[in-house]
Design a protein around this motif. Structure first.
Motif, PDB file in Angstrom:
ATOM      1  N   THR A  68      57.838  54.990  37.642  1.00 30.51           N
ATOM      2  CA  THR A  68      58.071  53.557  37.843  1.00 30.51           C
ATOM      3  C   THR A  68      58.174  52.856  36.492  1.00 30.51           C
ATOM      4  O   THR A  68      59.057  52.022  36.278  1.00 30.51           O
ATOM      5  N   PHE A  69      57.270  53.197  35.578  1.00 28.81           N
ATOM      6  CA  PHE A  69      57.318  52.601  34.242  1.00 28.81           C
ATOM      7  C   PHE A  69      58.602  53.001  33.515  1.00 28.81           C
ATOM      8  O   PHE A  69      59.217  52.193  32.809  1.00 28.81           O
ATOM      9  N   PHE A  70      59.016  54.260  33.671  1.00 26.67           N
ATOM     10  CA  PHE A  70      60.252  54.720  33.043  1.00 26.67           C
ATOM     11  C   PHE A  70      61.491  54.101  33.701  1.00 26.67           C
ATOM     12  O   PHE A  70      62.559  54.072  33.095  1.00 26.67           O
ATOM     13  N   GLY A  71      61.346  53.668  34.954  1.00 23.66           N
ATOM     14  CA  GLY A  71      62.499  53.148  35.686  1.00 23.66           C
ATOM     15  C   GLY A  71      63.329  54.237  36.330  1.00 23.66           C
ATOM     16  O   GLY A  71      64.515  54.022  36.638  1.00 23.66           O
ATOM     17  N   LEU A  72      62.735  55.400  36.577  1.00 24.21           N
ATOM     18  CA  LEU A  72      63.469  56.530  37.144  1.00 24.21           C
ATOM     19  C   LEU A  72      63.254  56.701  38.639  1.00 24.21           C
ATOM     20  O   LEU A  72      63.802  57.621  39.232  1.00 24.21           O
ATOM     21  N   ALA A  91      63.437  56.347  25.172  1.00 19.12           N
ATOM     22  CA  ALA A  91      63.432  55.015  25.762  1.00 19.12           C
ATOM     23  C   ALA A  91      62.020  54.539  26.056  1.00 19.12           C
ATOM     24  O   ALA A  91      61.737  53.339  26.008  1.00 19.12           O
ATOM     25  N   ALA A  92      61.106  55.474  26.367  1.00 14.39           N
ATOM     26  CA  ALA A  92      59.724  55.111  26.703  1.00 14.39           C
ATOM     27  C   ALA A  92      58.874  56.373  26.691  1.00 14.39           C
ATOM     28  O   ALA A  92      59.380  57.501  26.722  1.00 14.39           O
ATOM     29  N   GLY A  93      57.556  56.162  26.671  1.00 18.16           N
ATOM     30  CA  GLY A  93      56.611  57.264  26.735  1.00 18.16           C
ATOM     31  C   GLY A  93      55.413  56.896  27.578  1.00 18.16           C
ATOM     32  O   GLY A  93      55.148  55.711  27.823  1.00 18.16           O
ATOM     33  N   ALA A  94      54.678  57.926  28.023  1.00 17.80           N
ATOM     34  CA  ALA A  94      53.438  57.728  28.783  1.00 17.80           C
ATOM     35  C   ALA A  94      52.416  58.735  28.283  1.00 17.80           C
ATOM     36  O   ALA A  94      52.658  59.941  28.347  1.00 17.80           O
ATOM     37  N   ALA A  95      51.294  58.235  27.756  1.00 13.97           N
ATOM     38  CA  ALA A  95      50.294  59.083  27.113  1.00 13.97           C
ATOM     39  C   ALA A  95      48.985  59.045  27.896  1.00 13.97           C
ATOM     40  O   ALA A  95      48.394  57.980  28.064  1.00 13.97           O
TER      41      ALA A  95
END
Length: 431
Positions: free
Chosen positions: A311-315, A176-180
């Protein structure tokens, strides 16, 4: 004769009807064939999880408060690191305790301890190498825990950040999303000679148009037309390992993949020295979010950033009720220094009303300091943003009580104590 034969058969037919199982009855699968859930609240290695062409190892953290249909966060380590190092050096497990998701830590076994982000096999869906093994791990978790396949996320540091880019390119239908953190674009590291390293990419000299970068991602899964994962990108302006131009190239790539403008929808400064730009939206879950850290080198990840990833993931707004956390904490330090070394005593006091069960103390060492030994905690890494994790005998801090730990360090002239501390991701008072 017929009447006599029928009279003889009727009792037999009746008995058969009474003893035969109904069509709906089914034998349960034998217990030995079912996959076993791992112990909770501890890092556990899982073996025989599925197709694994590059012999990765799989580590899993499942909180005691795991939700039904939990989300899954894949946390990918840096070169020379391991899954357990990623577990010890970040706070995703503590956040999992709070929000109920599962954390998966892939671990490299090849000698470099770097993930394969360069081979032709790694850069296409189902091609082989590390991405296939990681996909098998995810499949094992979703089967075993009935995890929510719509909420699978990836995050990584350095080599793990590069793998995050690769995973989102290879498997856009999985993530759904990633953070690098300190990475490079998808396929920037591509090689065909078997080398794991691409000096042109690491040096920041590989540039493409947004469409060219986007086509490289789209080429990993030809014909896919579904939604694409959102991407959060972090990079330090003074990165001397994976140079800063890679930050802008990632923005070009993922804005093109998302089909949004390269002009930021909003720019702000969430913290001193940080510049955050959001593309295609202004909220916390914009299609692309990029954070540039002025004056920071390759080791960009620091305690507290994982909360921003969530927060970016919405978790950070889902899961069970928050688990007991310290209402407040205070840290005091005492330093004894000499010409090139020092010892530091660090006292952690729980000034709240809830017992702390298991703790990680985060702090940043002053420039030039390197931990050479310690007591009362395990220290990872030895310089920069350090995490001190409790040992077996001091993991509980009752309200109003303290734990004292310490470390020895070398220094290059600055023998000061760290200026700020976090306990399980929460900022502490100092004094």
């Amino acid at each position: 004769m017929l009447l006599a034969l029928l009279a003889a058969l009727l009792p037999l037919l009746a008995a058969t009807a009474l003893t035969a199982p109904t069509a709906a009855a089914r034998e349960p699968a034998p217990e030995s064939s079912r996959e076993k859930a791992v112990p909770t609240a501890t890092l556990t290695e899982v073996t025989n999880f599925g197709t694994n062409p590059s012999n990765l190892r799989m580590y899993l953290y499942v909180p005691e408060s795991v939700t039904s249909n939990p989300a899954v966060v894949v946390a990918v380590h840096w070169c020379t690191g391991s899954g357990p190092d990623m577990y010890n050096g970040t706070e995703y497990d503590t956040l999992a305790d709070r929000y109920g998701f599962i954390v998966l830590y892939p671990s490299v076994t090849r000698s470099s301890k770097c993930f394969d982000v360069s081979s032709p096999q790694a850069l296409r869906r189902g091609g082989g190498s590390d991405p296939v093994g990681i996909k098998s791990m995810i499949d094992w978790v979703t089967r075993t825990y009935d995890a929510d396949t719509r909420r699978v996320f990836a995050t990584g540091i350095s080599s793990g950040a590069m793998m995050t880019n690769v995973l989102l390119g290879d498997y856009p239908d999985v993530f759904a999303a990633g953070a690098a953190f300190s990475g490079v674009p998808f396929a920037c590291f591509a090689t065909t000679d078997g080398s794991e390293w691409n000096s042109n990419c690491s040096g920041g000299t590989v540039t493409h148009t947004p469409k060219e970068w986007g086509d490289l991602v789209r080429g990993a899964y030809p014909g896919y037309s579904g939604p694409r994962p959102r991407m959060q990108i972090w990079h330090g302006t003074e990165d001397d390992v994976l140079r800063y131009p890679n930050f802008g190239e990632q923005i070009k790539q993922w804005t093109n993949v998302q089909g949004v403008s390269q002009t930021p929808a909003v720019t702000d400064t969430p913290q001193s020295g940080w510049t955050r730009t959001r593309y295609g939206g202004t909220g916390d879950q914009a299609p692309v979010e990029a954070v540039s850290l002025q004056g920071i080198g390759h080791n960009v990840y620091a305690q507290g950033m994982a909360s921003r990833v969530l927060t970016f993931f919405g978790l950070d707004k889902s899961g069970p009720a928050p688990q007991p956390q310290p209402g407040a904490c205070k840290v005091t330090t005492a330093v004894n220094a000499w010409n090139t070394g020092l010892t530091a005593s660090v006292t952690i006091t729980n000034t709240g009303t809830t017992t702390v069960n298991g703790w990680k103390l985060g702090f940043t060492l002053p420039a030039g300091q390197t931990v050479t030994g310690g007591w009362g905690a395990t220290y990872t890494p030895s310089s920069g943003s350090v995490t001190a994790a409790n040992v077996s005998y001091n993991g509980t801090i009752a309200p109003g009580t303290s734990v004292t730990i310490g470390y020895q360090a070398g220094h290059g002239g600055n023998s000061a104590a760290p200026a700020a501390f976090t306990l399980n991701g929460t900022a502490c008072a100092t004094g």
